[in-house]
Design an enzyme around this catalytic site. Structure first.
Site, short mmCIF file in Angstrom:
data_model
loop_
_atom_site.label_atom_id
_atom_site.label_comp_id
_atom_site.label_asym_id
_atom_site.label_seq_id
_atom_site.Cartn_x
_atom_site.Cartn_y
_atom_site.Cartn_z
N VAL A 66 0.84 -1.21 0.00
CA VAL A 66 0.00 0.00 0.00
C VAL A 66 0.87 1.26 0.00
O VAL A 66 0.63 2.19 -0.79
CB VAL A 66 -0.97 0.00 1.20
CG1 VAL A 66 -1.87 1.22 1.15
CG2 VAL A 66 -1.82 -1.27 1.22
N GLU B 175 -10.21 5.74 5.74
CA GLU B 175 -11.10 5.21 4.70
C GLU B 175 -10.63 3.85 4.19
O GLU B 175 -11.45 2.95 3.91
CB GLU B 175 -11.19 6.21 3.53
CG GLU B 175 -12.15 5.83 2.44
CD GLU B 175 -13.59 5.73 2.93
OE1 GLU B 175 -14.19 6.77 3.21
OE2 GLU B 175 -14.11 4.61 3.02
N VAL C 269 -11.38 -0.14 5.86
CA VAL C 269 -12.52 -1.04 5.66
C VAL C 269 -12.86 -1.10 4.17
O VAL C 269 -13.12 -0.07 3.55
CB VAL C 269 -13.76 -0.55 6.45
CG1 VAL C 269 -14.93 -1.51 6.25
CG2 VAL C 269 -13.44 -0.40 7.92
N GLY D 4 -11.10 -1.64 1.55
CA GLY D 4 -10.12 -1.10 0.58
C GLY D 4 -10.57 0.11 -0.18
O GLY D 4 -10.73 1.20 0.37
N ILE E 182 -13.42 0.92 -1.53
CA ILE E 182 -14.83 1.37 -1.44
C ILE E 182 -14.93 2.50 -0.42
O ILE E 182 -14.54 2.30 0.73
CB ILE E 182 -15.78 0.22 -1.00
CG1 ILE E 182 -15.65 -0.98 -1.92
CG2 ILE E 182 -17.21 0.70 -0.94
CD1 ILE E 182 -16.52 -2.17 -1.49
N GLU F 198 -3.06 -10.51 4.50
CA GLU F 198 -2.34 -9.87 5.59
C GLU F 198 -1.00 -10.57 5.80
O GLU F 198 -0.81 -11.70 5.35
CB GLU F 198 -3.16 -9.97 6.89
CG GLU F 198 -4.46 -9.20 6.85
CD GLU F 198 -4.26 -7.72 6.57
OE1 GLU F 198 -3.51 -7.05 7.30
OE2 GLU F 198 -4.86 -7.22 5.60
N ASP G 267 -9.61 -10.43 10.40
CA ASP G 267 -9.54 -9.18 9.62
C ASP G 267 -10.96 -8.64 9.38
O ASP G 267 -11.21 -7.44 9.52
CB ASP G 267 -8.82 -9.46 8.30
CG ASP G 267 -8.74 -8.23 7.42
OD1 ASP G 267 -7.96 -7.32 7.74
OD2 ASP G 267 -9.48 -8.17 6.41
N LYS H 227 -12.71 -5.01 10.77
CA LYS H 227 -13.43 -4.05 9.91
C LYS H 227 -14.88 -3.89 10.38
O LYS H 227 -15.43 -2.79 10.39
CB LYS H 227 -13.38 -4.54 8.46
CG LYS H 227 -11.98 -4.52 7.88
CD LYS H 227 -11.90 -5.30 6.59
CE LYS H 227 -10.51 -5.26 6.00
NZ LYS H 227 -10.30 -6.23 4.92
N GLY I 120 -5.42 -4.83 -2.35
CA GLY I 120 -4.48 -4.56 -3.44
C GLY I 120 -3.96 -3.14 -3.32
O GLY I 120 -4.65 -2.26 -2.81
P1 NDP Z 1 3.23 -4.74 3.71
O1 NDP Z 1 3.63 -5.86 4.60
O2 NDP Z 1 3.30 -4.92 2.26
O3 NDP Z 1 4.10 -3.44 4.09
C1 NDP Z 1 4.42 -3.09 5.40
C2 NDP Z 1 5.50 -2.02 5.37
O4 NDP Z 1 5.81 -1.62 6.69
C3 NDP Z 1 6.81 -2.47 4.71
O5 NDP Z 1 7.32 -1.47 3.88
C4 NDP Z 1 7.75 -2.65 5.93
O6 NDP Z 1 9.11 -2.37 5.63
C5 NDP Z 1 7.21 -1.57 6.85
N1 NDP Z 1 7.55 -1.82 8.24
C6 NDP Z 1 7.34 -2.93 8.97
N2 NDP Z 1 7.85 -2.77 10.20
C7 NDP Z 1 8.39 -1.53 10.23
C8 NDP Z 1 9.08 -0.79 11.21
N3 NDP Z 1 9.34 -1.29 12.44
N4 NDP Z 1 9.54 0.43 10.89
C9 NDP Z 1 9.31 0.96 9.66
N5 NDP Z 1 8.66 0.30 8.68
C10 NDP Z 1 8.20 -0.92 8.98
O7 NDP Z 1 1.76 -4.33 4.18
P2 NDP Z 1 0.59 -3.72 3.29
O8 NDP Z 1 1.10 -2.58 2.48
O9 NDP Z 1 -0.14 -4.82 2.62
O10 NDP Z 1 -0.40 -3.19 4.43
C11 NDP Z 1 -0.18 -1.96 5.10
C12 NDP Z 1 -1.43 -1.63 5.91
O11 NDP Z 1 -2.53 -1.48 5.03
C13 NDP Z 1 -1.85 -2.70 6.91
O12 NDP Z 1 -2.42 -2.08 8.04
C14 NDP Z 1 -2.91 -3.49 6.17
O13 NDP Z 1 -3.82 -4.13 7.02
C15 NDP Z 1 -3.58 -2.35 5.41
N6 NDP Z 1 -4.31 -2.75 4.22
C16 NDP Z 1 -3.71 -3.51 3.27
C17 NDP Z 1 -4.38 -3.85 2.11
C18 NDP Z 1 -3.77 -4.68 1.05
O14 NDP Z 1 -4.48 -5.01 0.10
N7 NDP Z 1 -2.51 -5.05 1.13
C19 NDP Z 1 -5.77 -3.38 1.90
C20 NDP Z 1 -6.31 -2.55 2.96
C21 NDP Z 1 -5.58 -2.26 4.08
P3 NDP Z 1 9.97 -3.26 4.58
O15 NDP Z 1 9.32 -3.03 3.23
O16 NDP Z 1 11.34 -2.71 4.64
O17 NDP Z 1 9.85 -4.67 5.06
N1 HSE Z 2 -6.11 -8.87 3.70
C1 HSE Z 2 -7.16 -7.95 3.45
C2 HSE Z 2 -8.14 -8.61 2.49
C3 HSE Z 2 -6.61 -6.69 2.85
O1 HSE Z 2 -7.84 -9.68 1.96
O2 HSE Z 2 -9.21 -8.07 2.28
C4 HSE Z 2 -7.63 -5.62 2.82
O3 HSE Z 2 -7.94 -5.16 4.08
#
Ligand code: NDP
Ligand code: HSE
Length: 440
Positions: free
Chosen positions: A15, A131, A134, A136, A138, A192, A203, A207, A304
């Protein structure tokens, strides 16, 4: 144009990277919409050496996201690390304590600490926007908090986890195993960090707890959500559902009842003709039943990078434009405590798949135990077991065969009591499968 709006992005994963790209790609329209030039001035992630295919020139790097949250050239912290505790929580708390706005996609953090974080945001007079947390892409938070504020909501339910819907869709369409589908969902960036959060329903519960607070004006109570995931759903259940005119979806449901607000997450039979049954793959859907609008369904991508970034960036544009709203739709002091409703009191239809011993009187025995508790059966389905039939033409083999019942509305307590009596009668060869039915 007034001063720039400076962002510190903590987390550059699926993200976070998409958000940084979108801010650059949409710089001009975002500036026009918010009246400010929005730019990323600081970023943080764990591994500085990783090639993220991002242009980070002119951006300060922080190994420590808490230090980023306190940096003097950051107006708004974008928390995209994830997790209800640890660095994500410390970062958001530090940002709010420093009087900075926060935008996050972190439902776990909000589910467990939403009320106290909202209080901190209120005290500092800053925004805590979420936003993306919950469904993504929407815009359901805006819809509930602003768009439907004139309505009394009686029920909100939906497909809130893209990974589970993706898995159930592929299992249903392609007959693939649960494990193979989960692997694909992880590769596509939907799941996740710990995928048990997805498949075991947590999860969705996070939400749902947020939606419940917004829809009913209650303080978030994630521990009051009854949670069941999809790992116990068998291919046979998907087949039976199809035959009986249903599909199986993992739903989160919050419903006002006389006893209080039910909050439940479980695999659910939904009529094949319903809007929610048409929602396939990673797509999410949220349906709101409300007094003025009636039924309203929002459908769109629930996970995504790009879809989630769309919601994060919308929050950023709002905050840059000066929109600071109460986090859960009203001041935290006006959120009512949630009243928990035990699942035993839930009333609805049930799909029950029994594995019974094939012999005379078994179906009658099952029906008797149901009738004793005033449970009325809507349909009964028993498949011919060719092996059992071949071994005993009189149907007395005692071999295990599936017997599927659909009930009319009954309370969960009564259904479970009937199943206990059926098991005590020695009629079952395996533990029963029970899936709740949600009608539209
Ligand atoms: P990722 O695991 O892809 O990314 C997590 C990021 O956090 C990475 O860049 C990681 O660093 C960084 N990170 C972890 N620990 C630390 C730390 N101690 N200090 C600094 N940076 C840190 O997660 P997502 O992008 O998938 O998800 C991010 C958030 O968005 C979560 O809360 C998730 O629930 C939410 N979300 C995700 C969706 C999805 O489709 N993926 C949809 C909706 C919500 P590094 O890259 O160096 O490992
Ligand atoms: N892991 C979550 C899902 C990401 O599959 O819907 C979006 O919150």
């Amino acid at each position: 144009m007034s001063q720039s709006f400076r962002l510190g992005v903590a987390g550059l994963g699926t993200v976070g990277s998409a958000v940084v790209r979108m801010i650059a790609r949409r710089a001009a329209p975002l500036a026009a919409a918010s009246g400010r030039d929005i730019r990323v001035t600081a970023v943080s992630a764990r591994d500085r050496t990783r090639d993220r295919k991002l242009d980070l020139s002119g951006t300060a790097w922080f190994d420590d996201p808490v230090a980023l949250a306190r940096a003097s050239d950051v107006d708004c912290v974008i928390e995209l690390i994830g997790g209800s505790e640890g660095p994500a929580k410390a970062t958001v708390e530090a940002a709010l304590a420093a009087g900075k706005h926060v935008v996050t996609a972190n439902k776990a953090l909000l589910a467990y600490h939403g009320t106290s974080l909202a209080r901190a945001a209120e005290a500092a007079g800053v925004a805590l926007a979420y936003e993306a947390a919950v469904a993504g892409g929407i815009p359901v938070i805006k819809a509930l908090r602003e768009g439907l504020s004139g309505n009394a909501v009686s029920r909100v339910y939906g497909i809130l986890n893209g990974t589970c819907n993706y898995i159930l869709t592929r299992m249903e369409r392609e007959g693939l195993t649960f494990e193979a589908c989960l692997k694909d969902a992880q590769a596509l960036g939907y799941a996740e960090a710990d995928p048990t959060f997805d498949v075991e329903g947590f999860d969705t519960a996070h939400k749902l707890a947020i939606l419940t607070s917004l829809a009913f004006g209650t303080a978030i109570d994630v521990d009051g959500v009854s949670v069941e995931g999809i790992s116990g759903v068998k291919p046979l259940d998907l087949l039976m559902a199809e035959e009986l005119g249903y599909r199986i979806k993992l739903l989160g449901v919050a419903q006002a009842t006389e006893a209080g607000i039910e909050q439940r997450v479980h695999p659910t039979m939904v009529p094949k003709s319903s809007a929610i049954a048409q929602v396939m793959g990673v797509t999410n859907a949220v349906t709101v039943d409300a007094d003025a609008v009636g039924e309203l369904t929002l459908i769109g991508p629930g996970a995504g990078g790009e879809a989630t970034a769309s919601a994060v960036v919308a929050d950023i544009a709002d905050v840059a434009a000066g929109l600071v709203r109460p986090t859960f739709g009203r001041p935290t002091g006006q959120l009512r405590p949630a009243e928990r409703v035990e699942m035993q009191r839930h009333e609805g239809g049930y799909y029950i798949r029994l594995t019974v011993h094939d012999r005379p009187g078994v179906a009658a025995g099952v029906a008797t135990r149901m009738a004793e508790r005033e449970i009325s059966l809507e349909s009964i389905l028993q498949r011919r077991n060719t092996r059992a039939a071949a071994s005993d033409p009189h149907g007395r083999s005692g071999q295990p065969v599936p017997l599927v019942l659909i009930t009319y509305a009954a309370t969960e307590g009564t259904i479970r009591a009937a199943l206990e009596a059926i098991a005590a009668d020695g009629l079952l060869a395996e533990a029963p499968q029970l899936i709740r039915i949600e009608r539209d």
